[in-house]
Write a protein that holds these residues in place. Structure first.
Motif, short mmCIF file in Angstrom:
data_model
loop_
_atom_site.label_atom_id
_atom_site.label_comp_id
_atom_site.label_asym_id
_atom_site.label_seq_id
_atom_site.Cartn_x
_atom_site.Cartn_y
_atom_site.Cartn_z
N THR A 247 2.52 2.22 3.62
CA THR A 247 1.20 1.90 3.44
C THR A 247 0.71 0.97 4.49
O THR A 247 -0.61 0.58 4.64
N ASP A 248 1.57 0.67 5.42
CA ASP A 248 0.93 -0.11 6.72
C ASP A 248 0.77 0.86 8.12
O ASP A 248 2.18 1.21 8.39
N LYS A 249 -0.20 1.47 8.47
CA LYS A 249 -0.30 2.32 9.55
C LYS A 249 0.57 1.68 10.79
O LYS A 249 0.91 2.31 11.57
N ASN A 250 0.12 0.34 11.07
CA ASN A 250 0.53 -0.25 12.29
C ASN A 250 2.40 -0.45 12.18
O ASN A 250 2.88 -0.31 13.08
N ALA A 251 2.79 -0.92 10.86
CA ALA A 251 4.45 -0.96 10.64
C ALA A 251 4.70 0.62 11.12
O ALA A 251 5.93 0.83 11.57
N TYR A 252 4.20 1.58 10.41
CA TYR A 252 4.38 2.90 10.78
C TYR A 252 4.64 3.41 12.03
O TYR A 252 5.74 3.99 12.64
N LYS B 143 6.40 -0.30 3.06
CA LYS B 143 5.47 -0.68 3.98
C LYS B 143 5.23 0.26 5.32
O LYS B 143 4.01 0.24 5.71
N TRP C 236 -1.85 4.90 3.92
CA TRP C 236 -2.64 5.00 4.97
C TRP C 236 -2.94 6.30 5.31
O TRP C 236 -3.88 6.71 5.64
N GLN D 56 -0.05 -0.74 -3.06
CA GLN D 56 -1.24 -0.48 -2.23
C GLN D 56 -1.28 1.01 -1.81
O GLN D 56 -0.14 1.50 -1.61
N GLU E 173 10.56 -2.37 2.82
CA GLU E 173 10.32 -1.68 4.20
C GLU E 173 9.86 -0.19 4.19
O GLU E 173 8.85 0.06 5.07
#
Length: 215
Positions: free
Chosen positions: A72-77, A69, A27, A24, A66
């Motif tokens: 690629t995952d703005k919320n996780a970051y 993620k 972000w 993916q 992890e």
């Protein structure tokens, strides 16, 4: 678990082959990393070595999934970023400042009636008490001018001349009474001597003062 400091072979094994589908997309914009790494100018660091070591220590124990993620995952970051102690401290400080600002704003609003009342009182003072004080000051200045005028050299000489003229007139009136036998000789001599003494004394003062003023 993924070894953050693993060898190139270990990193190569975890890398997907060219035949596998691409992961993916991150972000963030890749141009940010490219422009930062390609820039020849040194960038200022806002993180101390000890803080950087702490962040690396947290990332070191994370698995490949992890770490991927986080990229690629703005919320996780964002969740990971907010969990950092430095970020938590900054957020707490910002929240305290926000609360303090709101508290001061409320206090100012509560004091608004008092401020309006003070303004009204100042306006009353300017329009009434100040006007009264100004009027009294004008009266005192006028009194001062009158006193200075009364005791001015010209005024003193003028009044002295008037007194001398009046003494001459009284002397003439006394002589007229004596000629008409309205007063005896003893009384005439006593009063006439007194009037002429006053006249000559005033004349001497007038001459002395006039000479002094002219000089």
């Amino acid at each position: 678990m993924f070894n953050f400091w693993g060898s190139k072979e270990q990193l190569g094994e975890s890398r997907p082959s060219s035949s596998e589908p691409s992961p993916q997309s991150p972000w963030y914009s890749p141009s940010l990393v490219t422009s930062h790494s390609s820039s020849s100018r040194p960038q200022p660091s806002h993180v101390s070595p000890s803080e950087a070591a702490g962040i690396i220590s947290l990332l070191k124990d994370k698995s490949v999934d992890e770490l991927s993620k986080l990229l690629t995952d703005k919320n996780a970051y964002q969740q990971f970023l907010n969990s950092l102690e430095q970020v938590t401290i900054q957020n707490n400080i910002r929240e305290e400042l926000r609360k303090e600002t709101l508290h001061l704003a409320r206090e100012n609003l509560e004091k608004e009636p008092q401020i309006v009342e003070l303004r009204n009182q100042c306006r009353i003072i300017r329009t009434s008490e100040l006007a009264t004080a100004q009027e009294r000051l004008n009266e005192l200045e006028n009194q001062r001018d009158e006193i200075l005028k009364f005791y001015s050299p010209g005024s003193l000489l003028h009044r002295l001349q008037d007194a001398m003229k009046k003494g001459d007139e009284e002397s003439e009136e006394l002589q007229q009474k004596y000629m008409e036998k309205e007063i005896d000789t003893a009384a005439f001599v006593q009063k006439y001597k007194k009037l002429r003494s006053q006249y000559h004394r005033r004349a001497l003062i007038h001459l002395s003062a006039k000479t002094s003023f002219i000089g």
